[in-house]
Write an enzyme that holds these catalytic residues in place. Structure first.
Site, PDB file in Angstrom:
ATOM      1  N   GLU A 177      -9.537   7.194  -7.924  1.00 29.59           N
ATOM      2  CA  GLU A 177      -9.513   7.663  -6.528  1.00 29.59           C
ATOM      3  C   GLU A 177      -9.783   9.153  -6.367  1.00 29.59           C
ATOM      4  OE1 GLU A 177      -5.801   6.197  -4.901  1.00 29.59           O
ATOM      5  OE2 GLU A 177      -6.223   4.150  -5.534  1.00 29.59           O
ATOM      6  N   GLU A 203      -8.630  -4.570  -8.455  1.00 30.95           N
ATOM      7  CA  GLU A 203      -7.308  -4.653  -7.804  1.00 30.95           C
ATOM      8  C   GLU A 203      -7.381  -5.608  -6.616  1.00 30.95           C
ATOM      9  OE1 GLU A 203      -5.619  -0.779  -6.964  1.00 30.95           O
ATOM     10  OE2 GLU A 203      -6.418   0.087  -8.803  1.00 30.95           O
TER      11      GLU A 203
HETATM   12  O1  9MR Z   1       0.949  -1.550  -6.890  1.00 28.94           O
HETATM   13  C1  9MR Z   1       1.377  -0.223  -7.111  1.00 28.94           C
HETATM   14  C2  9MR Z   1       2.726  -0.005  -6.447  1.00 28.94           C
HETATM   15  O2  9MR Z   1       3.726  -0.765  -7.113  1.00 28.94           O
HETATM   16  C3  9MR Z   1       3.079   1.460  -6.474  1.00 28.94           C
HETATM   17  O3  9MR Z   1       4.277   1.653  -5.726  1.00 28.94           O
HETATM   18  C4  9MR Z   1       1.945   2.263  -5.862  1.00 28.94           C
HETATM   19  C5  9MR Z   1       2.347   3.728  -5.836  1.00 28.94           C
HETATM   20  O4  9MR Z   1       1.346   4.631  -5.927  1.00 28.94           O
HETATM   21  O5  9MR Z   1       0.764   2.034  -6.611  1.00 28.94           O
HETATM   22  C6  9MR Z   1       0.336   0.717  -6.513  1.00 28.94           C
HETATM   23  O6  9MR Z   1      -0.894   0.525  -7.197  1.00 28.94           O
HETATM   24  C7  9MR Z   1      -2.016   1.239  -6.698  1.00 28.94           C
HETATM   25  C8  9MR Z   1      -2.945   1.474  -7.861  1.00 28.94           C
HETATM   26  O7  9MR Z   1      -2.271   2.093  -8.916  1.00 28.94           O
HETATM   27  C9  9MR Z   1      -4.151   2.298  -7.451  1.00 28.94           C
HETATM   28  N1  9MR Z   1      -4.814   1.742  -6.306  1.00 28.94           N
HETATM   29  C10 9MR Z   1      -3.978   1.385  -5.171  1.00 28.94           C
HETATM   30  C11 9MR Z   1      -2.840   0.474  -5.658  1.00 28.94           C
HETATM   31  C12 9MR Z   1      -2.034  -0.033  -4.491  1.00 28.94           C
HETATM   32  O8  9MR Z   1      -1.394   1.042  -3.892  1.00 28.94           O
END
Ligand code: 9MR
Length: 378
Positions: free
Chosen positions: A161, A266
């Site tokens: 990102e 994802e």
């Molecule tokens: O699924 C993840 C969630 O449990 C966390 O709280 C969150 C915090 O930043 O991150 C989520 O995963 C993310 C991923 O690492 C990167 N892309 C977006 C995902 C959904 O937020």
């Protein structure tokens, strides 16, 4: 729907879809079998799943998937919580689970602006770190984390990102303190730590033209520096109407033209009312809870269930068409109960974004995805 009915369903699908066709073999009943000639298929795991405490979740993972991603345990705050503190117990168990089940193990993620502790960007007086010191810190982090799993974690989301919606570089502390070449450096450090690991750039909303153009530019620049990017990860936090199938195809083609593979990294599809102005996966966004934003708290109406199945089938139709370019499709979670979308951008909603319901049973969307894998009748 029970597992037994999924098997029966396979037979039913064969007879319905086959119609006048000669009776062929029943379609496969697992995702990894259905897509074995197309791409790997996986899920992001939480700790209870790879530690096998969530028996039902673990069983779905080992039955259905051949690749895994760590939802949180390899992020900076988890493995490197303090300047001299590395903590690998959970990550070690994640990797051991993948090895035990002979899965393609993904690492997520080395450089991100979220889930990275504040100290990373500060000196011991709390002042912003200079370029050289932050690069050294990044080098140490990547060498230690990637090096630990050298030859075991097969592919890494090196940078996650890094782009804003308009396609420019996102103004993160990494960019501000190091400068534009922080991305190149991160890829170089990762390659040095494990020369055989696949290295990825991962982001959301690359299906939108402005951001996609920025990503194409970024990949070109990295390639011009001699960096071998194996694949671009399209996160795929999708909505019912976004991205369009045309946007999805155009995006896969744009990266394929650069000579890189595409991973869907994802995947989930949000059926709940929009609570942000634009489709996004920006975790810092939030919205106030309201009943009208949580319409399916007591169950998903059949028409929405069927619409979700159709949407999944349509998207997998596109993925299957690009099977030569796509090497992996990973869902962000196993069952609806696990999904981050129950708490984002509104806390406490009942979300339905995945292929398995809250009881771990396959949804109609599961069957639609399996159907999309079958070669079309001439
Ligand atoms: O699924 C993840 C969630 O449990 C966390 O709280 C969150 C915090 O930043 O991150 C989520 O995963 C993310 C991923 O690492 C990167 N892309 C977006 C995902 C959904 O937020």
């Amino acid at each position: 729907m029970s597992w037994k009915s999924v098997m029966l369903c396979g037979l039913l699908i064969a007879s319905l879809a086959g119609g006048a066709r000669a009776q062929g073999p029943a379609p496969p009943s697992t995702l990894k079998e259905a897509f074995k000639d197309s791409f790997r298929i996986g899920a992001a795991l939480n700790q209870a799943q790879f530690e096998e405490r969530d028996e039902r979740g673990t069983r779905i993972v080992t039955t259905q998937f051949n690749t895994i991603s760590p939802e949180n345990v390899l992020k900076w705050e988890s493995v490197h919580p303090g300047p001299d503190a590395y903590r690998f117990d959970a990550a070690d168990r994640y990797v051991a689970f993948g090895e035990k089940n002979k899965m393609f193990i993904v690492g997520h993620c080395l450089v991100w602006h979220n889930q990275t502790p504040r100290w990373v960007f500060q000196d011991d007086k709390g002042e912003p770190l200079g370029r050289a010191a932050l690069l050294e810190r990044l080098h140490d982090h990547i060498r230690t984390v990637v090096g630990r799993y050298r030859g075991r974690i097969a592919g890494w989301d090196v940078v996650n990102e890094a782009l804003s919606d308009d396609g420019s570089l996102r103004p993160t502390p990494w960019l501000k303190l190091i400068g534009e070449d922080y991305l190149a450096k991160a890829f170089e450090f990762a390659h040095e730590a494990d020369p055989r690991a696949e290295l990825y750039y991962n982001d959301y909303s690359l299906e939108n033209e402005a951001k996609r153009k920025g990503a194409v530019e970024l990949i070109r620049k990295l390639q011009a520096r001699g960096i071998a990017i194996a694949a671009v990860g399209l996160q795929g936090h999708d909505k019912m109407g976004w991205p369009t199938l045309a946007q999805q195809s155009a995006t896969i083609e744009a990266f394929s033209a650069l000579g890189v593979k595409v991973n869907i990294t994802e995947l989930d599809i949000d059926v709940l009312p929009a609570a942000t102005r634009q489709p996004t996966a920006e975790v810092s966004q939030s919205a106030q809870a309201q009943d009208k934003l949580n319409p399916y708290a007591s169950g998903l109406p059949d028409e929405v269930q069927q619409a979700l199945a159709k949407r999944y089938g349509d998207l997998f139709g596109v993925f299957a068409k690009y099977r030569g370019v796509i090497t992996r499709v990973t869902f962000w979670g196993v069952t609806d109960a696990d999904s981050w979308l129950n708490d984002w951008p509104v806390k406490g909603r009942t979300s339905y974004p995945l292929l398995f319901d809250r009881n771990g049973e396959p949804k109609p969307a599961f069957e639609a995805v399996i159907r999309a894998a079958a070669p079309k009748a001439p």
